[in-house]
Design a protein around this motif. Structure first.
Motif, PDB file in Angstrom:
ATOM      1  N   ASP A 434       0.825  -1.216   0.000  1.00 15.11           N
ATOM      2  CA  ASP A 434       0.000   0.000   0.000  1.00 15.11           C
ATOM      3  C   ASP A 434       0.856   1.263   0.000  1.00 15.11           C
ATOM      4  OD1 ASP A 434       0.904   0.155   2.650  1.00 15.11           O
ATOM      5  OD2 ASP A 434      -0.911  -0.760   3.430  1.00 15.11           O
ATOM      6  N   GLN A 435       2.142   1.112   0.268  1.00 11.96           N
ATOM      7  CA  GLN A 435       3.051   2.254   0.241  1.00 11.96           C
ATOM      8  C   GLN A 435       4.107   1.988  -0.815  1.00 11.96           C
ATOM      9  OE1 GLN A 435       4.344   3.759   4.078  1.00 11.96           O
ATOM     10  NE2 GLN A 435       6.396   4.079   3.292  1.00 11.96           N
ATOM     11  N   ARG A 436       4.044   2.732  -1.908  1.00 17.63           N
ATOM     12  CA  ARG A 436       4.986   2.565  -3.014  1.00 17.63           C
ATOM     13  C   ARG A 436       5.626   3.918  -3.303  1.00 17.63           C
ATOM     14  NH1 ARG A 436       1.156  -0.632  -7.145  1.00 17.63           N
ATOM     15  NH2 ARG A 436      -0.427   0.437  -5.908  1.00 17.63           N
ATOM     16  N   ASN A 437       6.648   4.224  -2.533  1.00 15.29           N
ATOM     17  CA  ASN A 437       7.296   5.527  -2.614  1.00 15.29           C
ATOM     18  C   ASN A 437       8.409   5.525  -3.653  1.00 15.29           C
ATOM     19  OD1 ASN A 437       5.639   6.198  -0.498  1.00 15.29           O
ATOM     20  ND2 ASN A 437       7.219   5.962   1.065  1.00 15.29           N
ATOM     21  N   ARG A 438       8.639   6.711  -4.215  1.00 18.34           N
ATOM     22  CA  ARG A 438       9.726   6.888  -5.173  1.00 18.34           C
ATOM     23  C   ARG A 438      10.457   8.175  -4.813  1.00 18.34           C
ATOM     24  NH1 ARG A 438       8.128   2.597  -5.374  1.00 18.34           N
ATOM     25  NH2 ARG A 438       7.337   1.382  -7.141  1.00 18.34           N
ATOM     26  N   TYR A 439      11.777   8.077  -4.682  1.00 22.24           N
ATOM     27  CA  TYR A 439      12.602   9.233  -4.355  1.00 22.24           C
ATOM     28  C   TYR A 439      13.654   9.389  -5.451  1.00 22.24           C
ATOM     29  CZ  TYR A 439      10.673   7.916   0.194  1.00 22.24           C
ATOM     30  OH  TYR A 439       9.834   7.547   1.211  1.00 22.24           O
ATOM     31  N   LEU A 440      13.675  10.540  -6.086  1.00 21.85           N
ATOM     32  CA  LEU A 440      14.634  10.820  -7.146  1.00 21.85           C
ATOM     33  C   LEU A 440      15.449  12.039  -6.754  1.00 21.85           C
ATOM     34  CD1 LEU A 440      15.777  10.239  -9.969  1.00 21.85           C
ATOM     35  CD2 LEU A 440      13.984  11.735 -10.900  1.00 21.85           C
ATOM     36  N   SER A 441      16.759  11.869  -6.710  1.00 25.55           N
ATOM     37  CA  SER A 441      17.644  12.946  -6.279  1.00 25.55           C
ATOM     38  C   SER A 441      18.695  13.212  -7.347  1.00 25.55           C
ATOM     39  CB  SER A 441      18.328  12.566  -4.961  1.00 25.55           C
ATOM     40  OG  SER A 441      19.326  13.497  -4.621  1.00 25.55           O
ATOM     41  N   LYS A 442      18.859  14.501  -7.686  1.00 28.95           N
ATOM     42  CA  LYS A 442      19.895  14.932  -8.618  1.00 28.95           C
ATOM     43  C   LYS A 442      20.671  16.064  -7.949  1.00 28.95           C
ATOM     44  CE  LYS A 442      16.928  13.928 -12.614  1.00 28.95           C
ATOM     45  NZ  LYS A 442      16.255  14.512 -13.808  1.00 28.95           N
ATOM     46  N   VAL A 443      21.966  15.866  -7.819  1.00 27.62           N
ATOM     47  CA  VAL A 443      22.801  16.827  -7.096  1.00 27.62           C
ATOM     48  C   VAL A 443      24.012  17.189  -7.943  1.00 27.62           C
ATOM     49  CG1 VAL A 443      24.161  17.264  -5.021  1.00 27.62           C
ATOM     50  CG2 VAL A 443      22.082  15.874  -4.869  1.00 27.62           C
ATOM     51  N   ALA A 444      24.238  18.482  -8.118  1.00 32.78           N
ATOM     52  CA  ALA A 444      25.462  18.983  -8.757  1.00 32.78           C
ATOM     53  C   ALA A 444      26.264  19.735  -7.705  1.00 32.78           C
ATOM     54  CB  ALA A 444      25.126  19.893  -9.929  1.00 32.78           C
ATOM     55  N   LEU A 461      29.570  24.304  -2.842  1.00 30.56           N
ATOM     56  CA  LEU A 461      28.143  24.536  -3.073  1.00 30.56           C
ATOM     57  C   LEU A 461      27.556  23.252  -3.634  1.00 30.56           C
ATOM     58  CD1 LEU A 461      28.133  28.069  -4.768  1.00 30.56           C
ATOM     59  CD2 LEU A 461      27.385  27.527  -2.437  1.00 30.56           C
ATOM     60  N   ARG A 462      26.387  22.863  -3.100  1.00 25.87           N
ATOM     61  CA  ARG A 462      25.658  21.710  -3.624  1.00 25.87           C
ATOM     62  C   ARG A 462      24.249  22.154  -4.007  1.00 25.87           C
ATOM     63  NH1 ARG A 462      27.197  16.503  -2.562  1.00 25.87           N
ATOM     64  NH2 ARG A 462      25.056  15.823  -2.265  1.00 25.87           N
ATOM     65  N   HIS A 463      23.879  21.889  -5.238  1.00 29.98           N
ATOM     66  CA  HIS A 463      22.506  22.156  -5.683  1.00 29.98           C
ATOM     67  C   HIS A 463      21.774  20.824  -5.748  1.00 29.98           C
ATOM     68  CE1 HIS A 463      19.151  22.703  -8.514  1.00 29.98           C
ATOM     69  NE2 HIS A 463      19.092  23.918  -8.000  1.00 29.98           N
ATOM     70  N   SER A 464      20.768  20.667  -4.885  1.00 28.60           N
ATOM     71  CA  SER A 464      20.034  19.410  -4.781  1.00 28.60           C
ATOM     72  C   SER A 464      18.605  19.592  -5.273  1.00 28.60           C
ATOM     73  CB  SER A 464      20.004  18.917  -3.331  1.00 28.60           C
ATOM     74  OG  SER A 464      21.306  18.781  -2.812  1.00 28.60           O
ATOM     75  N   GLN A 465      18.193  18.708  -6.142  1.00 30.89           N
ATOM     76  CA  GLN A 465      16.796  18.653  -6.568  1.00 30.89           C
ATOM     77  C   GLN A 465      16.254  17.289  -6.173  1.00 30.89           C
ATOM     78  OE1 GLN A 465      16.005  18.862 -10.769  1.00 30.89           O
ATOM     79  NE2 GLN A 465      13.824  19.291 -10.479  1.00 30.89           N
ATOM     80  N   ILE A 466      15.219  17.286  -5.346  1.00 36.26           N
ATOM     81  CA  ILE A 466      14.698  16.041  -4.793  1.00 36.26           C
ATOM     82  C   ILE A 466      13.197  15.954  -5.075  1.00 36.26           C
ATOM     83  CG2 ILE A 466      14.349  14.686  -2.702  1.00 36.26           C
ATOM     84  CD1 ILE A 466      16.805  16.040  -1.521  1.00 36.26           C
ATOM     85  N   LYS A 467      12.821  14.908  -5.776  1.00 36.95           N
ATOM     86  CA  LYS A 467      11.409  14.634  -6.042  1.00 36.95           C
ATOM     87  C   LYS A 467      10.962  13.488  -5.141  1.00 36.95           C
ATOM     88  CE  LYS A 467      11.382  16.099 -10.902  1.00 36.95           C
ATOM     89  NZ  LYS A 467      11.056  15.698 -12.308  1.00 36.95           N
ATOM     90  N   VAL A 468       9.878  13.711  -4.430  1.00 34.96           N
ATOM     91  CA  VAL A 468       9.358  12.726  -3.492  1.00 34.96           C
ATOM     92  C   VAL A 468       7.934  12.355  -3.889  1.00 34.96           C
ATOM     93  CG1 VAL A 468       8.650  12.311  -1.108  1.00 34.96           C
ATOM     94  CG2 VAL A 468      10.808  13.470  -1.573  1.00 34.96           C
TER      95      VAL A 468
END
Length: 721
Positions: A434-444, A461-468
């Motif tokens: 019942d819990q199907r999570n997806r985490y996508l992380s892109k870091v430069a 410097l770290r630029h993080s883009q995180i989709k949850v």
């Protein structure tokens, strides 16, 4: 600190010393008669000096950097210290580092390590391990453990996603790798509580450019707690290809299987509070025929290092890791309370209802991290520039199902003074999680380390883009978000002399929270740390770091007072204080370890005003360790090694409301070993005085206690061929 001795006349002299033979024989007789704990591999080593001091690390900067040039607290535990202290678990290793909250083996499926009061991540060979159960690592293939303190430790992949965070820092494990040296090692261990096991390490060069290595562990043990046991099966094959001085490729595989019986702790009534009755320490509040809890981890890790020219080098890390947890547990609730199976304890101390649930999780993580490192010089300034990209994709499938749909295993109450536990009722698992999570992380990221005379600067410097995508209709959770943030890190070190330096640093971190019901999509949880410290480098044999820190965590998920059952991000927590980590090589044969922490770790903002000012759960105000080791390197006792240590912590809050504390305590440990040619005998004792005490249990984030490990003794035999 044992060493090999190949002079045959010296061997005959040692064999002729009946006093030594009697001592070792007596030690082994005691080992089988008393209690035991698990122990990792102990290797036979050549004579050494300063083995407890690590001169350079990559865990803090992703480049190999002298520790004294890094403007942040980083503490290392090398293989030598792990062996000499007979460490059984990762928690045993980390007791040698200041301000790390240790984890009882019975709690290992419920919590991660805390550093400076906040959760940390476990990183193995550059890759963050996912889940709230990352402290099961085998020690059989560990070369070194580095602890990076503070949120600027978020250097590896897309940590800070979902339930995984690096607010407190990281525990970075480096494993052994194949080499051109032939290695044949075999170890055995025996002790009480039915402990037995074996481990091995085999390294074989296949050609001048190719080498293969395999390490493994098999161990079984019971425990003081009724029916609770521990089984570990581990296998770590690896292959290294070095076709030239400019190219190196290392392939590592991992398989780690841990099996136990779930343990939910004990209520404070009958343990800390014995006014009404006393509960035996061995008590296990669990349903009859409760199935085992299994935790299996497997993966592949490929690292390619390529020197491009005299200035630039390239590296590529790619990995796939898979973790599967199947946890079935039971616990008590007050029979007169509202149902929900989340309250532990009872208004009627001895009469309770038993509840149960099955929590299943299957995590798959793919990681790709390319980077470039350049060594440049402009005038007197030497630059080490590191730039790269981290990609991480995690698929998190889970479910949690209560027994009989509502949690009650049986409506027959359990009387703890004369317990009769009902049979386990297996929950019906859903067709799909019942819990199907997806985490996508892109870091430069980009980082520059600058050395100018006595000054050493760091900036990144770290630029993080995180989709949850955290969606669980069964629990009303619908957290879908896409967040981006730049997190800086700056610091400087000034060397007054080659042996004394001062450092100051500032760093930020982020995490996207999950597993709560938010009224609005979650925003990043932020953390910041300011740190100032002084370092000693081999000053009269002393290497040390003394640091003052101020670490803040904000946008913490707390209960929404206007919308019961929902959460808002309005909480704030803070930890500030002083850490000391010291290693003293008093002589080539005599080493000392000292750690100390004094801190205030508390809730500073919360919608519940009663929580403001409360001490953070299971975080002490003071903690310390003092340990010493002496190895006889000459004379009649050559080959004999003796160790003694004591670990202390102040009282520990048993929950976030601070309604109870477990007492402060000091626990002793001791070791004795004897090295003869290619063999090493060992005896390791934890809780030397068999002190009986309790620590908070992390089951359902506090509210109950765990009886701490009693005196445990392990006898070992390790051979090198």
């Amino acid at each position: 600190m044992a060493h090999e001795r190949t002079d045959l006349s010296a061997v005959r002299r040692v064999l002729g010393r009946t006093a030594i033979a009697t001592l070792i024989g007596s030690c082994f007789s005691s080992a089988f008669a008393q209690e035991a704990a698990q122990l990792g591999t102990i290797d036979v080593r050549a004579a050494r000096e300063y083995d407890y001091v690590v001169k350079s690390v990559s865990a803090g900067t992703r480049t190999d950097t002298p520790v004294e040039h890094i403007p942040q607290s980083i503490v290392s535990v090398p293989r030598a210290m792990i062996e000499d202290q007979g460490s059984r678990t990762l928690s045993d290793v980390l007791r040698n580092v200041s301000n790390v909250s240790l984890v009882d083996a019975r709690d290992a499926n419920n919590v991660v390590f805390k550093i400076r009061g906040f959760h940390s991540a476990t990183v193995v060979d550059g890759v963050a391990m996912k889940g709230n159960f990352t402290n099961h690592e085998s020690l059989v293939n560990v070369e070194q453990v580095d602890v990076v303190k503070g949120p600027s430790g978020a250097l590896f992949g897309g940590q800070g996603v979902g339930g995984y965070e690096t607010t407190g820092g990281i525990v970075a494990i480096t494993t052994v790798e194949p080499s051109q040296e032939v290695v044949r090692k075999l170890g055995f261990k025996l002790g009480s509580y039915g402990e037995k096991g074996t481990n091995f390490d085999v390294n074989q060069p296949l050609s001048p450019v190719l080498a293969f290595r395999m390490t493994g562990e098999w161990s079984d043990s019971d425990s003081e707690t009724e029916r609770v046991f521990f089984k570990k099966r581990a296998l770590f094959p690896s292959l290294a290809w070095t076709p030239s001085a400019d190219t190196k490729v290392v392939l590592r595989l991992r398989y780690l299987d841990n099996t136990t019986l779930d343990y939910s702790g004990l209520p404070t009534n009958g343990t800390l509070n014995t006014a009404t009755y006393t509960l035996p320490r061995r008590t296990n509040i669990a349903a009859a025929h409760l199935p085992d809890t299994t935790n299996t981890s497997k993966g592949v890790n490929l690292q390619w290092q390529q020197r491009v020219n005299e200035i630039w080098s390239f590296s590529l890390l790619t990995a796939y890791n898979e973790v599967k947890l199947d946890q079935r547990g039971t616990w008590l609730v007050d029979s007169t309370s509202m149902m929900g199976c989340m309250d532990f304890g009872s208004a009627t101390p001895t009469i309770n209802t038993l509840c149960g649930a099955r929590m299943w999780a299957h995590l798959k993580t793919s990681t790709v991290s390319p980077s470039l490192t350049g060594k440049l010089q402009f005038g007197e300034a030497k630059h080490t520039v590191n730039l790269g990209f981290d990609y991480e994709n995690t698929r998190d499938n889970e479910f949690m199902i209560y027994s009989n749909g509502i949690g009650v295993v049986s409506f027959d109450n359990v009387d703890l003074t004369n317990p009769l536990y009902p049979a386990w009722s297996e929950p019906v698992a859903p067709a799909t999680p019942d819990q199907r999570n997806r985490y996508l992380s892109k870091v430069a990221y980009i980082q520059d380390q600058i050395d100018v005379g006595r000054w050493h600067f760091l900036g990144s410097l770290r630029h993080s883009q995180i989709k949850v995508n955290d969606v669980n209709p069964s629990w009303g959770i619908n957290n879908v978000s896409d967040n981006a943030k730049i997190t800086p890190r700056v610091g400087a070190v000034y060397e007054f002399t080659p042996k004394v330096s001062l450092f100051a640093g500032y760093g930020e971190g982020m995490k996207v929270p999950a597993f709560s019901i938010f009224s609005t999509p979650p925003k990043p949880e932020e953390s910041t740390q300011t740190e100032v410290g002084i370092r000693l480098k081999d000053l009269a044999g002393v290497t040390a770091t003394l640091a003052w820190f101020d670490l803040t965590r904000k946008n913490v998920a707390i209960g929404d007072p206007a919308n019961p059952g929902f959460s808002i991000q309005a909480g704030k927590q803070r930890s500030k204080g002083v850490d000391l980590d010291l290693r003293w090589q008093a002589s080539p044969a005599w080493a000392w370890i000292a750690t100390f922490t004094s801190q205030t770790a508390e809730i500073t903002e919360d919608s519940n005003a009663a929580l403001v000012g409360k001490q953070l759960f299971n975080v002490p105000e003071q903690s310390a360790r003092l340990a010493t080791r002496y190895d006889f390197r000459s004379g009649d006792l050559t080959g004999l090694g003796l160790g003694l240590g004591v670990t202390h912590h102040s009282r520990l809050p048993g929950n976030s409301t601070n309604t109870f504390f477990t007492p402060e305590t000091s626990v002793w440990d001791a070791q004795i070993s004897y090295a003869l040619w290619k063999a090493r005998l060992g005896l390791n004792v934890l809780n030397l005085t068999d002190k009986k005490y309790y620590v908070p249990s992390a089951y359902f984030v506090g509210g109950q206690v765990t009886p701490a490990l009693p005196r445990t003794i392990t006898a070992t035999l390790n051979l090198a061929f």
